[in-house]
Design a protein around this motif. Structure first.
Motif, PDB file in Angstrom:
ATOM      1  N   ASP A   1      20.273   7.484  -6.249  1.00 57.95           N
ATOM      2  CA  ASP A   1      19.337   6.625  -6.979  1.00 57.95           C
ATOM      3  C   ASP A   1      18.070   7.396  -7.373  1.00 57.95           C
ATOM      4  N   VAL A   2      17.586   8.231  -6.462  1.00 55.49           N
ATOM      5  CA  VAL A   2      16.399   9.027  -6.757  1.00 55.49           C
ATOM      6  C   VAL A   2      16.659   9.962  -7.939  1.00 55.49           C
ATOM      7  N   SER A   3      17.841  10.539  -7.997  1.00 53.99           N
ATOM      8  CA  SER A   3      18.185  11.433  -9.104  1.00 53.99           C
ATOM      9  C   SER A   3      18.152  10.697 -10.435  1.00 53.99           C
ATOM     10  N   ILE A   4      18.647   9.464 -10.426  1.00 55.72           N
ATOM     11  CA  ILE A   4      18.642   8.671 -11.661  1.00 55.72           C
ATOM     12  C   ILE A   4      17.216   8.294 -12.054  1.00 55.72           C
ATOM     13  N   VAL A   5      16.396   7.945 -11.060  1.00 54.45           N
ATOM     14  CA  VAL A   5      14.992   7.619 -11.333  1.00 54.45           C
ATOM     15  C   VAL A   5      14.303   8.800 -12.013  1.00 54.45           C
TER      16      VAL A   5
ATOM     17  N   SER B   1       0.823  -1.215   0.000  1.00 57.01           N
ATOM     18  CA  SER B   1       0.000   0.000   0.000  1.00 57.01           C
ATOM     19  C   SER B   1       0.855   1.262   0.000  1.00 57.01           C
ATOM     20  N   MET B   2       1.986   1.245   0.712  1.00 51.16           N
ATOM     21  CA  MET B   2       2.849   2.431   0.743  1.00 51.16           C
ATOM     22  C   MET B   2       3.458   2.701  -0.632  1.00 51.16           C
ATOM     23  N   ASP B   3       3.761   1.617  -1.378  1.00 56.45           N
ATOM     24  CA  ASP B   3       4.309   1.775  -2.727  1.00 56.45           C
ATOM     25  C   ASP B   3       3.253   2.313  -3.685  1.00 56.45           C
ATOM     26  N   VAL B   4       2.012   1.896  -3.499  1.00 55.41           N
ATOM     27  CA  VAL B   4       0.904   2.409  -4.329  1.00 55.41           C
ATOM     28  C   VAL B   4       0.782   3.915  -4.141  1.00 55.41           C
ATOM     29  N   VAL B   5       0.846   4.362  -2.888  1.00 56.23           N
ATOM     30  CA  VAL B   5       0.743   5.800  -2.596  1.00 56.23           C
ATOM     31  C   VAL B   5       1.870   6.556  -3.294  1.00 56.23           C
ATOM     32  N   ALA B   6       3.095   6.027  -3.207  1.00 58.02           N
ATOM     33  CA  ALA B   6       4.244   6.706  -3.798  1.00 58.02           C
ATOM     34  C   ALA B   6       4.129   6.782  -5.314  1.00 58.02           C
ATOM     35  N   VAL B   7       3.785   5.663  -5.954  1.00 56.46           N
ATOM     36  CA  VAL B   7       3.656   5.640  -7.409  1.00 56.46           C
ATOM     37  C   VAL B   7       2.571   6.615  -7.861  1.00 56.46           C
ATOM     38  N   SER B   8       1.455   6.636  -7.157  1.00 61.00           N
ATOM     39  CA  SER B   8       0.364   7.555  -7.516  1.00 61.00           C
ATOM     40  C   SER B   8       0.810   9.000  -7.413  1.00 61.00           C
TER      41      SER B   8
ATOM     42  N   CYS C   1      13.948   2.418  -5.083  1.00 59.86           N
ATOM     43  CA  CYS C   1      13.361   3.666  -4.594  1.00 59.86           C
ATOM     44  C   CYS C   1      11.886   3.582  -4.248  1.00 59.86           C
ATOM     45  N   LEU C   2      11.284   2.399  -4.290  1.00 62.50           N
ATOM     46  CA  LEU C   2       9.949   2.261  -3.717  1.00 62.50           C
ATOM     47  C   LEU C   2      10.061   2.423  -2.198  1.00 62.50           C
ATOM     48  N   PRO C   3       9.025   2.932  -1.539  1.00 62.46           N
ATOM     49  CA  PRO C   3       9.106   3.089  -0.080  1.00 62.46           C
ATOM     50  C   PRO C   3       9.530   1.812   0.658  1.00 62.46           C
ATOM     51  N   THR C   4       9.010   0.661   0.231  1.00 65.96           N
ATOM     52  CA  THR C   4       9.413  -0.583   0.900  1.00 65.96           C
ATOM     53  C   THR C   4      10.919  -0.792   0.793  1.00 65.96           C
ATOM     54  N   GLN C   5      11.489  -0.441  -0.373  1.00 69.21           N
ATOM     55  CA  GLN C   5      12.922  -0.620  -0.574  1.00 69.21           C
ATOM     56  C   GLN C   5      13.730   0.404   0.208  1.00 69.21           C
ATOM     57  N   VAL C   6      13.258   1.639   0.229  1.00 72.30           N
ATOM     58  CA  VAL C   6      13.953   2.692   0.966  1.00 72.30           C
ATOM     59  C   VAL C   6      13.949   2.386   2.463  1.00 72.30           C
ATOM     60  N   ILE C   7      12.803   1.937   2.962  1.00 74.76           N
ATOM     61  CA  ILE C   7      12.727   1.562   4.376  1.00 74.76           C
ATOM     62  C   ILE C   7      13.693   0.426   4.679  1.00 74.76           C
ATOM     63  N   ASP C   8      13.787  -0.531   3.776  1.00 78.49           N
ATOM     64  CA  ASP C   8      14.737  -1.625   3.930  1.00 78.49           C
ATOM     65  C   ASP C   8      16.157  -1.090   4.065  1.00 78.49           C
ATOM     66  N   ARG C   9      16.511  -0.153   3.226  1.00 79.42           N
ATOM     67  CA  ARG C   9      17.870   0.377   3.215  1.00 79.42           C
ATOM     68  C   ARG C   9      18.187   1.191   4.462  1.00 79.42           C
TER      69      ARG C   9
ATOM     70  N   ARG D   1       6.511   2.396 -11.632  1.00 76.20           N
ATOM     71  CA  ARG D   1       6.776   1.288 -10.705  1.00 76.20           C
ATOM     72  C   ARG D   1       8.059   0.568 -11.090  1.00 76.20           C
ATOM     73  N   SER D   2       8.211   0.277 -12.371  1.00 74.82           N
ATOM     74  CA  SER D   2       9.370  -0.477 -12.848  1.00 74.82           C
ATOM     75  C   SER D   2      10.668   0.285 -12.609  1.00 74.82           C
ATOM     76  N   VAL D   3      10.671   1.581 -12.938  1.00 74.45           N
ATOM     77  CA  VAL D   3      11.892   2.376 -12.784  1.00 74.45           C
ATOM     78  C   VAL D   3      12.257   2.526 -11.305  1.00 74.45           C
ATOM     79  N   MET D   4      11.270   2.765 -10.451  1.00 74.71           N
ATOM     80  CA  MET D   4      11.552   2.895  -9.022  1.00 74.71           C
ATOM     81  C   MET D   4      12.044   1.579  -8.435  1.00 74.71           C
ATOM     82  N   THR D   5      11.433   0.487  -8.842  1.00 74.41           N
ATOM     83  CA  THR D   5      11.857  -0.829  -8.358  1.00 74.41           C
ATOM     84  C   THR D   5      13.292  -1.116  -8.764  1.00 74.41           C
ATOM     85  N   GLU D   6      13.602  -0.820 -10.015  1.00 74.64           N
ATOM     86  CA  GLU D   6      14.925  -1.110 -10.562  1.00 74.64           C
ATOM     87  C   GLU D   6      16.034  -0.449  -9.746  1.00 74.64           C
ATOM     88  N   HIS D   7      15.717   0.716  -9.175  1.00 74.40           N
ATOM     89  CA  HIS D   7      16.752   1.482  -8.477  1.00 74.40           C
ATOM     90  C   HIS D   7      16.544   1.558  -6.971  1.00 74.40           C
TER      91      HIS D   7
END
Length: 859
Positions: free
Chosen positions: A807-811, A651-658, A841-849, A833-839
């Motif tokens: 990574d955000v700059s590249i996205v 759900s957090m990734d949906v919010v970010a992509v939107s 930068c989805l919230p789930t990934q950023v939180i992981d990092r 979604r694809s570009v953020m996932t690749e780098h």
């Protein structure tokens, strides 16, 4: 003239290796040791009584307690029984020469079989083949594509705790970009079908923070055509890759590829040693190890299903000298490197150990050496340590050499442990940093640290200063579970060193070190009793998850051997069983369980004969994602199995992509956005708090969050809100240097930030799972203060923030050019979604990092 000669003399037999030693039969020299230590006699006696026929046996002989003589006596006792050739193997040539010298000193016949087999002396080789002498060799002479050693009755493997580094790594191809850019490019081309065009561009260009840091997992067996291209590329590489590839070519489909900007590693997780006739056909394999462990490390390193452990018969291990631990990062003044230079200057003689590259390690040694003090490296001690040991002064820097260095007595009194040795190779780096599988590496890491700390204390009367340098290794020692997993004597030394480093003036530290090095009455009266007090309270405890990992080892070994042979369904079944056993370790083994489940799903897919099996394979991959939760963000980078429905975004990734799609559809001015991205990165590269806070808020906005600096005194520096899905508060301490401990005040302040944010929004509490992040380069927390942190408070470095910003700059650079031509709303959402996932930068990934370092222990 009549023929001359003599019949072969039958050598006298003895009931045990101990009685062989005591009989006086061995032609020992005048420099031989006076006698066996009590524990050495206990070990070899127990071997003869109970384990002479055990196929795989691990003997525990802690560092500094003398492993070589018991190993040689067992080897000689078996050789005399006339049951076949005997091989004694060490990790390095230098160690092999050291063992040969010990054998000659103690009257044990042995010959050196190292280097190219073409250089071996024919008479000596024949003597080993005929069991007239022990063959002393290296691991690499056994574990290669065409070993020339005789098939032995017994193999004694010294320093077996280093097996992963010297066995597992032999079964694979490792390409380092800076050493061989042509080979790197060739293999990268073969892997291109697994990578997006943008990622390929990043890997081929100048290093940027994200691409340079990250390790990707690729499984070429999923794609037959890509597998064929990889096989072809590897087959055309020159020597020495030719020999390395020969070790794994038949099972290439089962191998993992670990890809980073700096290199590529291709290998199975567990080596297929069953294919090695020298190793697998030996009637017995004895593993001499400083620690037996209970997490299955030996089984995984050597590819054996069951290794019987024979611990020391005595409950208390023999003392191997006294170590004074010093933690420069904890001392007052904030100059850990400067203090370390002063410590080295106390004797101008030190050993520096690091997992960094050879060049970086030797440069670090040079940086610690005083003016006029010689600096030495690997090449200076390749033939032995005498050149360093006998030198009056010198600083020796060695990379990834935590074992097999004997510097007793006056040879060296100072050892510097430079950084945490948890990423020796890309496989370890992936497991540690991406798969959240550190529990599977805990035993290995602990052993390296303990071994490194013991290089200069080789006997009960030795003493040495151990300098623990670097925030990562200091942070390791700050975790109670890591300290409690050590032997009580070592726990006491670490605790004593911690208490006498924390907040201590550097001049006082130097004064304490000088008193210790003099080792006179002042130390015995003031220092030693305090260590003894800490020793009384110390109790060794198993590391979290160790039992679960130990129970799964046999299934994992079976699984990897089956996969290497292409028996996919049976391999998957074994790995599923291993995942079940690993799962009993709870949260500590969750990441590793997720990896096992994913691999078992891929293997089942590769062997599937019908849709039922293919559906089960997809279900295993879904279970892997569920097991890993947010931490398994590496799974988002893996290709979906055919027939898999697209996984719904969190759900957090949906919010970010939107939010990002809405921004792209709005009145967007690309030049302004690029200027804002540049300003953000410049702000996050500064120490000044106000500027840094602005950079954080801009970063949150580019991540699709509602990002702001809450008003009011004592509030967080930036809050990132993804609707009601998840929130994050960021407390920036960018002005703090890496030296020292995180203040208790910072922890308490972070504890309250999310609740204050909820109050702002008239909510009872923040969304479940919302983290509070403290950004600081002071990444070590005092163990006394760590329990004060809430379970959702984490420490992250400024470097991690910079990597995310890069990574955000590249996205956004990609989206600004690629999104303009996409008209359909759903297509644009999918692209974002694809570009953020690749780098990442989805919230789930950023939180992981940002949540790799939880402050509260055991949470």
């Amino acid at each position: 003239m009549a023929f001359q000669g003599k019949t072969k003399r039958i050598q006298q037999q003895f009931p045990s290796p101990e009685e062989l030693y005591l009989s006086g039969t061995l032609p020992r020299t005048s420099t031989a040791v006076d006698g066996l230590w009590l524990h050495q006699g206990d070990v070899i006696r127990a071997y003869a009584e109970h384990h002479h026929k055990t196929p795989d046996l691990a003997l525990e002989l802690p560092t500094g307690s003398g492993k070589t003589i018991p190993g040689l006596l067992i080897a000689e006792w078996v050789r005399r029984r006339g049951e076949g050739p005997v091989i004694y193997a060490t990790p390095t040539k230098q160690l092999a020469r050291q063992v040969l010298a010990t054998a000659h000193r103690e009257g044990v016949p042995g010959h050196l079989l190292i280097g190219s087999h073409k250089s071996w002396d024919t008479l000596e080789q024949s003597a080993v083949e005929g069991a007239e002498a022990i063959g002393i060799t290296t691991y690499s002479a056994i574990f290669n594509s065409s070993p020339k050693l005789p098939e032995p009755r017994l193999i004694v493997l010294d320093d077996a705790h280093a097996g992963e580094q010297f066995v597992g790594a032999e079964y694979g191809v490792t390409i380092r970009r800076y050493e061989d850019p042509e080979a790197y490019e060739s293999v990268l081309d073969a892997l291109s079908s697994f990578l997006s065009g943008l990622l390929l561009q990043r890997l081929r260009g100048e290093p940027d923070p994200g691409a340079h840091h990250q390790v990707r997992l690729l499984l070429p067996g999923i794609n037959p055509s890509a597998l064929a291209r990889l096989d072809s590329a590897l087959a055309t590489l020159p020597k020495p890759y030719t020999f390395d590839f020969a070790m794994i070519r038949s099972g290439l489909a089962s191998c993992c590829v670990y890809l980073s900007y700096g290199g590529i590693q291709i290998r199975p997780v567990i080596p297929p040693t069953f294919e090695n006739r020298i190793f697998s056909r030996s009637e017995q394999r004895i593993y001499l190890s400083a620690t037996l462990g209970s997490g299955g490390e030996l089984e995984r390193a050597f590819g054996r299903e069951h290794i019987v452990r024979m611990p020391l018969p005595t409950k208390t291990p023999p003392r191997s000298g006294r170590r004074l631990f010093v933690f420069p990062d904890l001392t007052a003044g904030g100059d850990a490197l400067g203090l370390t230079r002063r410590i080295v200057g106390a004797t101008n003689k030190a050993l520096v150990l690091s997992q960094e590259t050879l060049a970086k390690t030797e440069a670090a040694a040079a940086g610690l050496a005083g003016e006029g003090v010689p600096v030495m490296g690997r090449d200076d001690v390749e033939q032995g340590l005498d050149s360093f040991a006998m030198a009056p002064t010198g600083v020796l820097g060695l990379a990834n050499r935590y074992d097999g260095l004997d510097l007793p007595g006056q040879a060296c009194r100072i050892v510097v442990l430079g950084g945490k040795p948890d990423a020796v190779g890309l496989q370890e780096k992936f497991l540690s940093e991406r798969a959240e599988a550190s529990a599977a590496l805990a035993e290995r890491l602990r052993t390296r640290i303990v071994q490194g700390a013991g290089r200069c204390t080789r006997g009960p009367n030795d003493y040495a200063v151990v300098v623990v340098l670097g925030s990562d290794i200091t942070r390791y020692f700050s975790r109670p579970e890591n300290r409690e997993a050590l032997e009580p004597e070592l726990q006491a030394e670490v605790e004593f060193g911690w208490q006498n480093s924390r907040g201590t003036d550097p001049d006082e530290v130097i004064e304490n070190i000088q008193m210790f090095l003099e080792h006179d009455a002042a130390w015995r009266e003031d220092g030693e009793p305090l260590v003894a007090e800490f020793r009384q309270d110390a109790v060794k405890a198993e590391a979290p998850g160790a039992e679960a990992l130990g129970s799964s080892a046999a299934s994992e070994v079976k699984a990897w051997h089956l996969a290497f042979r292409g028996e996919w369904i049976a391999a998957s079944e074994q790995l599923q069983e291993a995942a079940r056993q690993v799962g009993t370790g709870g949260q500590s083994t969750r990441g590793y369980r997720g990896l096992l489940l994913y691999l078992s799903g891929v293997w089942l897919h590769l062997g599937a004969e019908d849709e039922t099996q293919r559906a089960r394979a997809r279900e295993l991959v879904r279970q892997a994602a569920a097991a890993s939760e947010v931490r398994g963000t590496w799974l988002k980078e893996m290709p979906q199995l055919p027939g898999t429905e697209e996984v719904s975004l969190a759900s957090m990734d949906v919010v970010a992509v939107s939010a990002i799609v809405a921004r792209l559809r709005g009145q967007l001015r690309p030049n302004r956005v690029n200027d804002d991205l540049t300003s953000m990165r410049e702000a996050l590269a500064q120490d000044e708090s106000t500027v840094y806070e602005g950079g954080l808020t801009a970063l949150g906005s580019f991540l699709g969050a509602e990002s702001s600096k809450p008003k009011g005194q004592g509030r967080c520096d930036s809050a990132w809100v993804w609707g009601t899905a998840i929130w994050m508060t960021v407390e920036a301490k960018s002005e703090q240097h890496a030296d020292g401990l995180l203040p208790l005040h910072d922890i308490r302040q972070a504890n309250t930030q999310l609740d204050q944010l909820a109050a702002d929004r008239s909510m009872d509490h923040p969304p479940a799972g919302s983290p509070a992040i403290i950004v600081s380069d002071r990444l070590t927390v005092d163990p006394q203060h760590a329990p004060a942190a809430n379970a959702n408070v984490y420490l992250a470095s400024t470097e991690t923030i910079e990597q995310i910003a890069g990574d955000v700059s590249i996205v956004w650079s990609d989206l600004l050019t690629s999104a303009a031509g996409i008209q359909a709303e759903q297509t644009l959402r999918q692209h974002v979604r694809s570009v953020m996932t690749e780098h990442g930068c989805l919230p789930t990934q950023v939180i992981d990092r940002l949540t790799q370092n939880r402050i509260r222990p055991g949470a």
